[in-house]
Design a protein around this motif. Sequence first.
Motif, short mmCIF file in Angstrom:
data_model
loop_
_atom_site.label_atom_id
_atom_site.label_comp_id
_atom_site.label_asym_id
_atom_site.label_seq_id
_atom_site.Cartn_x
_atom_site.Cartn_y
_atom_site.Cartn_z
N ILE A 180 0.86 -1.18 0.00
CA ILE A 180 0.00 0.00 0.00
C ILE A 180 0.89 1.23 0.00
O ILE A 180 1.62 1.48 0.96
CB ILE A 180 -0.93 0.01 1.23
N ILE A 181 0.86 1.98 -1.10
CA ILE A 181 1.65 3.21 -1.22
C ILE A 181 0.69 4.39 -1.34
O ILE A 181 0.10 4.62 -2.41
CB ILE A 181 2.61 3.16 -2.43
N ARG A 182 0.48 5.11 -0.24
CA ARG A 182 -0.38 6.28 -0.27
C ARG A 182 0.21 7.36 -1.19
O ARG A 182 1.43 7.44 -1.35
CB ARG A 182 -0.54 6.90 1.13
N THR A 183 -0.64 8.20 -1.72
CA THR A 183 -0.14 9.27 -2.59
C THR A 183 0.73 10.26 -1.82
O THR A 183 1.56 10.96 -2.41
CB THR A 183 -1.32 10.04 -3.23
N ASP A 184 0.56 10.33 -0.48
CA ASP A 184 1.35 11.26 0.34
C ASP A 184 2.38 10.53 1.21
O ASP A 184 2.82 11.05 2.23
CB ASP A 184 0.43 12.12 1.22
N LEU A 185 2.76 9.32 0.81
CA LEU A 185 3.70 8.54 1.63
C LEU A 185 5.10 9.14 1.65
O LEU A 185 5.81 9.06 2.65
CB LEU A 185 3.75 7.09 1.12
N VAL A 186 5.51 9.74 0.54
CA VAL A 186 6.84 10.36 0.49
C VAL A 186 6.75 11.78 1.01
O VAL A 186 5.90 12.56 0.58
CB VAL A 186 7.40 10.33 -0.95
N ASP A 187 7.63 12.12 1.93
CA ASP A 187 7.60 13.40 2.62
C ASP A 187 7.95 14.54 1.67
O ASP A 187 9.08 14.64 1.17
CB ASP A 187 8.59 13.37 3.78
N GLY A 188 6.96 15.40 1.40
CA GLY A 188 7.23 16.62 0.67
C GLY A 188 7.34 16.51 -0.83
O GLY A 188 7.64 17.50 -1.50
N GLU A 189 7.15 15.34 -1.39
CA GLU A 189 7.23 15.21 -2.85
C GLU A 189 6.35 14.06 -3.34
O GLU A 189 5.86 13.25 -2.57
CB GLU A 189 8.68 15.01 -3.31
N ALA A 190 6.18 14.01 -4.64
CA ALA A 190 5.34 12.98 -5.23
C ALA A 190 6.04 11.62 -5.19
O ALA A 190 7.28 11.55 -5.13
CB ALA A 190 5.01 13.35 -6.69
N VAL A 191 5.24 10.56 -5.20
CA VAL A 191 5.79 9.20 -5.22
C VAL A 191 6.12 8.86 -6.68
O VAL A 191 5.24 8.50 -7.46
CB VAL A 191 4.78 8.19 -4.65
N VAL A 192 7.41 9.00 -7.03
CA VAL A 192 7.85 8.69 -8.39
C VAL A 192 9.00 7.68 -8.30
O VAL A 192 10.13 8.04 -7.97
CB VAL A 192 8.31 9.95 -9.15
N LEU A 193 8.68 6.41 -8.56
CA LEU A 193 9.68 5.36 -8.47
C LEU A 193 10.46 5.26 -9.79
O LEU A 193 9.90 5.50 -10.86
CB LEU A 193 9.02 4.01 -8.18
N PRO A 194 11.75 4.90 -9.72
CA PRO A 194 12.51 4.66 -10.94
C PRO A 194 11.83 3.59 -11.80
O PRO A 194 11.30 2.61 -11.27
CB PRO A 194 13.87 4.17 -10.42
N GLN A 195 11.86 3.77 -13.10
CA GLN A 195 11.19 2.85 -14.01
C GLN A 195 11.69 1.42 -13.85
O GLN A 195 10.93 0.45 -13.90
CB GLN A 195 11.36 3.30 -15.47
N GLU A 196 13.02 1.28 -13.65
CA GLU A 196 13.60 -0.05 -13.48
C GLU A 196 12.99 -0.77 -12.28
O GLU A 196 12.68 -1.96 -12.34
CB GLU A 196 15.12 0.07 -13.32
N LEU A 197 12.80 -0.02 -11.19
CA LEU A 197 12.20 -0.61 -9.98
C LEU A 197 10.72 -0.94 -10.24
O LEU A 197 10.25 -2.01 -9.84
CB LEU A 197 12.34 0.35 -8.79
N LYS A 198 10.00 -0.06 -10.88
CA LYS A 198 8.59 -0.32 -11.18
C LYS A 198 8.42 -1.59 -12.01
O LYS A 198 7.55 -2.42 -11.73
CB LYS A 198 7.99 0.89 -11.93
N ASP A 199 9.30 -1.74 -13.00
CA ASP A 199 9.23 -2.94 -13.84
C ASP A 199 9.50 -4.19 -13.02
O ASP A 199 8.83 -5.22 -13.17
CB ASP A 199 10.24 -2.83 -14.99
N ALA A 200 10.51 -4.10 -12.13
CA ALA A 200 10.86 -5.26 -11.31
C ALA A 200 9.74 -5.61 -10.33
O ALA A 200 9.46 -6.79 -10.06
CB ALA A 200 12.16 -4.99 -10.55
N MET A 201 9.08 -4.56 -9.78
CA MET A 201 8.00 -4.78 -8.83
C MET A 201 6.81 -5.48 -9.46
O MET A 201 6.08 -6.23 -8.79
CB MET A 201 7.56 -3.44 -8.21
#
Length: 483
Positions: free
Chosen positions: A333-354
């Motif tokens: 569960i990754i809330r839209t406000d989980l990252v402090d002070g910025e948007a949740v933008v994961l590296p593409q390589e990690l997103k693909d692996a996930m």
Amino acid sequence: MNPLPIIDQKKPHVLFVPYPAQSHIKCMLKLARLLNHKGLSVTFINTQTNQKRLVKSGGTRWLDNTPNFQFKTVPDGLPYATEDDIEHTQTVAELWSYMGTNFYDSFLDVVSGLETPVTCVVCDGFMTYTNTMLAAEKLKIPVILFWTMAACGFMGFYQVKVLMEKGLVPLKDESALTDEYLDMEIDWIPGMEGLRLRELPEIMRYLKPEDPAFKYLLETAQAADNVSHIIIHTFEELEDRLVKGIKSIFPDVYTVGPLQLHLNQIKEKETNNMDVSYYSLWKEEPECIQWLQSKEPNSVVYVNFGSIAVMSLQELVEFGWGLVNSNIYFLWIIRTDLVDGEAVVLPQELKDAMNEKGFVASWCSQEEVLNHPAVGGFLTHGGWGSVIESLSAGVPMICWPVAGDQQVNCRQMYKEWEVGMEIEKNVKRDEVEKLVRVLMEGLEGEKMRKKAIEWKKTAENAVSSNGLSCLDIEKLVNMIINL
């Protein structure tokens, strides 16, 4: 929703005042519904924003079939133009400040507008700073304090008063904040022997007695001494010696948890099939359960850091790679406000692996997920709502505590209850990978799983007809009736 709820004037009338955060509202709503089912009328106060969010998410869909239960709202300083805006809440500090200044008058307005006299106020232990107790005293209404946490969490916060009396806080300056000081053991709390100062809530962080946060914690602890009745969301068998210690300090203590198990029992026993909805401020995504359906028993680690905790983007990435490298299925569960002070933008390589082993959502029905056969472990921030839900489901944990009572919950989880492990604050992917594998595949994880299942059975016994939590609920109801 019924626009005009009718409160029976012949029934005792309980006014609930939760701290305006997801876990507190959820817990207090469960107790409110339980007391309502026992024959008491309930008025539940939400902030305007939280009430809008609760309605929008479907968290009040049970209200039409629940007589003698109504919601009232108070302002929170957030005027909204559209329904979509309600997802964007103010910071904890902004809300805290607004409520501290304005809640007293709002509370008096709510009570003056009620057609039925209020028998008592069940006030969240963290809402005393809003002068709720002062307002209730003015109206000659008794107050019961409800700590929506474990006994260890309550005692952790209560220590600010004890430590100040012993001259250990606040510190004179930062130079006194040494490892030697933080590793000092507290030896006066039964059931928490060996507890170190650094494992308490954020008491050590404050260096001046006039610090607003220090004053808040101190006044919150002192408020516990000024009421006759205290409710704690635990079950006595889990924290036996600690609960006995608390009962030796305070006159009337009620341990009422796990509240969800009480509600589940009512649903199972009654022909009207009571709706025990999960009272979420976020819309829960049913796709989470659908994804779990295709997985083998105990094959998935569930990951959720609660409704308020935040982390850096780098920490999020470390968790992501740790989960991916463990090669274990995960529901995150990754809330839209989980990252402090910025948007949740994961590296593409990690997103693909996930995508290979993981399923990501923004919110879910946590209790439904934890009770799903596919879930074999829980990576959590250690908030008490999450911990007691995991214990109730017999699921072992990995804990990454962030703030509040989470550190002491985590400490008790692995030292006293033997159902979890802790991740270092400075999170690294290798450690995440290692602990997830230990939890899900290792002998140590299997040992913790067996222990968690034992606690689940103990929790179920606590809410059975002769269980200690069930008996305390009856005592609480009878006490309110006799006020």
